[in-house]
Design an enzyme around this catalytic site. Sequence first.
Site, mmCIF file in Angstrom:
data_model
loop_
_atom_site.group_PDB
_atom_site.id
_atom_site.type_symbol
_atom_site.label_atom_id
_atom_site.label_comp_id
_atom_site.label_asym_id
_atom_site.label_seq_id
_atom_site.Cartn_x
_atom_site.Cartn_y
_atom_site.Cartn_z
ATOM 1 N N ASN A 136 0.829 -1.158 0.003
ATOM 2 C CA ASN A 136 -0.048 0.042 -0.081
ATOM 3 C C ASN A 136 0.902 1.218 -0.097
ATOM 4 O O ASN A 136 0.545 2.144 -0.652
ATOM 5 C CB ASN A 136 -1.094 0.161 1.184
ATOM 6 C CG ASN A 136 -2.063 -0.607 0.766
ATOM 7 O OD1 ASN A 136 -2.942 -0.432 0.322
ATOM 8 N ND2 ASN A 136 -2.501 -1.744 1.660
ATOM 9 N N LEU A 159 0.046 0.143 18.591
ATOM 10 C CA LEU A 159 0.613 1.319 19.147
ATOM 11 C C LEU A 159 -0.009 1.919 20.028
ATOM 12 O O LEU A 159 -1.563 1.948 20.260
ATOM 13 C CB LEU A 159 0.512 2.419 17.892
ATOM 14 C CG LEU A 159 1.554 2.304 16.760
ATOM 15 C CD1 LEU A 159 1.182 3.368 15.657
ATOM 16 C CD2 LEU A 159 2.966 2.110 17.051
ATOM 17 N N HIS A 190 -7.348 -1.755 7.390
ATOM 18 C CA HIS A 190 -7.881 -2.987 7.817
ATOM 19 C C HIS A 190 -8.497 -3.604 6.752
ATOM 20 O O HIS A 190 -9.187 -3.303 6.207
ATOM 21 C CB HIS A 190 -8.644 -2.815 9.058
ATOM 22 C CG HIS A 190 -8.833 -4.216 9.449
ATOM 23 N ND1 HIS A 190 -8.010 -4.943 10.351
ATOM 24 C CD2 HIS A 190 -10.173 -5.041 9.641
ATOM 25 C CE1 HIS A 190 -8.561 -6.076 10.631
ATOM 26 N NE2 HIS A 190 -9.825 -6.265 10.352
ATOM 27 N N GLU A 201 -8.151 -1.994 -1.011
ATOM 28 C CA GLU A 201 -7.125 -1.168 -0.448
ATOM 29 C C GLU A 201 -6.272 -0.258 -1.407
ATOM 30 O O GLU A 201 -6.160 1.107 -1.110
ATOM 31 C CB GLU A 201 -6.169 -1.908 0.270
ATOM 32 C CG GLU A 201 -6.557 -2.828 1.557
ATOM 33 C CD GLU A 201 -5.590 -3.903 2.134
ATOM 34 O OE1 GLU A 201 -4.523 -3.533 1.980
ATOM 35 O OE2 GLU A 201 -6.066 -4.862 2.310
#
Length: 535
Positions: free
Chosen positions: A13, A89, A104, A170
């Site tokens: 991506n 994170l 996602h 995506e």
Amino acid sequence: MKIAGMASNRGRNLRNIADRAPGGAEVSVVLSNDADAPVLDAMGKRGVATEVVERDEGEAREAHEKRVLDALADHEFDVVCLDGYMRVLTDTFLDAAPTTLNVHPSLLPSFPGNDAHRRVLDAGVRQTGCTVHVVTEEVDGGPIVTQEAVPVYEGDDTDDLKERVLYEAEFAAYPRAVKWFAEGRVTVDPDAHEVHVDGDDAGGDGDGGRFPSRRTTSEDRVRELRYGENPHQDAALYADTTCDEANVVAAEQLNEGAKKLSYNNYNDADGALNLVKEFDEPAAAVIKHTNPAGCATADTLAEAYADALSTDAKSAFGGIVALNRECDAETAELIVDSFKEVVVAPGYTDDALAVLFGKDNLRVLDVGDEETFAERPETLTEKPVVGGRLVQERDLQAPQRDDLDVVTERAPTDEEIETMLFAWRVLKHVKSNGILFATGTETVGVGMGQVSRVDAVTLAAMKAEKDAEGKSAEGAVMASDAFFPFPDGIEEAADAGIGAVIQPGGSVNDDDVIAAADEHDMAMVFTGDRAFRHD
């Protein structure tokens, strides 16, 4: 806008975003927690700076994130984009960094966490996709920026879904989100758990929903076709089951034993049906290769069909017939007198069906009640092109007598005006450059698909002289789908015997064209709107 990318593996991506630079965004640095991650070499070859901060054994997440922030501190960036960064994170990073985005591989809130594709398949859902969201400490729970759906096909495995979601979802959604941020259109309200995007009217808020910023469509395959435009091309038919307008997709084929329709059959039948929808009076049209070979209205359906066919019976061989009234036996007898592929009508009498069914492989389509012809709620038309889709308003213009601007010394007669209005409605369905000759409410000659307007006039005149039965261009009306750039088209029409012209007007040479019409005592009116048809 500059992007800091973070990935643990290939980072496809991020590579896609770097290559596309959506909204002018630039990937300034990519950081990985794995020194062997392929993304590092791939981005290095693109001239993008790279950093590696591996997590030491036993190192706390917060301590590792501080080292990540230190490594990124030497680089300029406005947004962080995660791409398979295999670490959750914490606020240590998120509070210190700019807005952080992640993609996602499912339609959140369904199937968060790992192994989304396997759980999609296990659940048996027929649609999945991806979600771009703002990263928070909640795993896959941050406010959603955008989503993209893809179908789940029978027989799919996780590898199939992984590739489809990546390339079809995506690769569309992540650059879209980055573009919005680059254009300054995104407002993130973390307290309200909301994201607002200025101008994202994909839900239909803008322009009445006709041309939203983003389109989503869903159509069901209803049948496989005999073949596409040519026998070596496979084809299928998909249906919009919400369409209430009379249409050939939902039409019932009454003679089930006949061969199936091909791509061309449906395409031509659609064109023929749309043409006869133009008229309130009994109307018939014969279409060949999506162009009218003839069209007419009359007091009876049989008369209309006979007048349409006699325009060019030679070209009508193997064509598609459309009617805007229930087909009766008299009309059916005329239809089967020569070879036709398909007939489309809003119903048939039993006697008509007995006649039509006697013709082998003449496909008989019933599009339902003729009342569905009166309203045409489908306001848009579209054409797929490589890389996208063209969408436009449907050409539903139907000028009336008062809309015509008489520009010549001689005004048209009432009969000529009636023919002009008829000819214009038919002309909208002729491929450009298009010229149509008509008398009364029937076509006489059609010149279609020419790259020269004067050649289209020549073709219409030739067809009227050679192929029209019992008709003549002498005293006929000529309709042109766009203005005449020079007087030569008028001169050619005068040689054919044309007595009146309807055209849009608007050429810099209009005065010369009008003068040519006056010289030949032609009546000419301008509509003010052209009627190009390129597909």
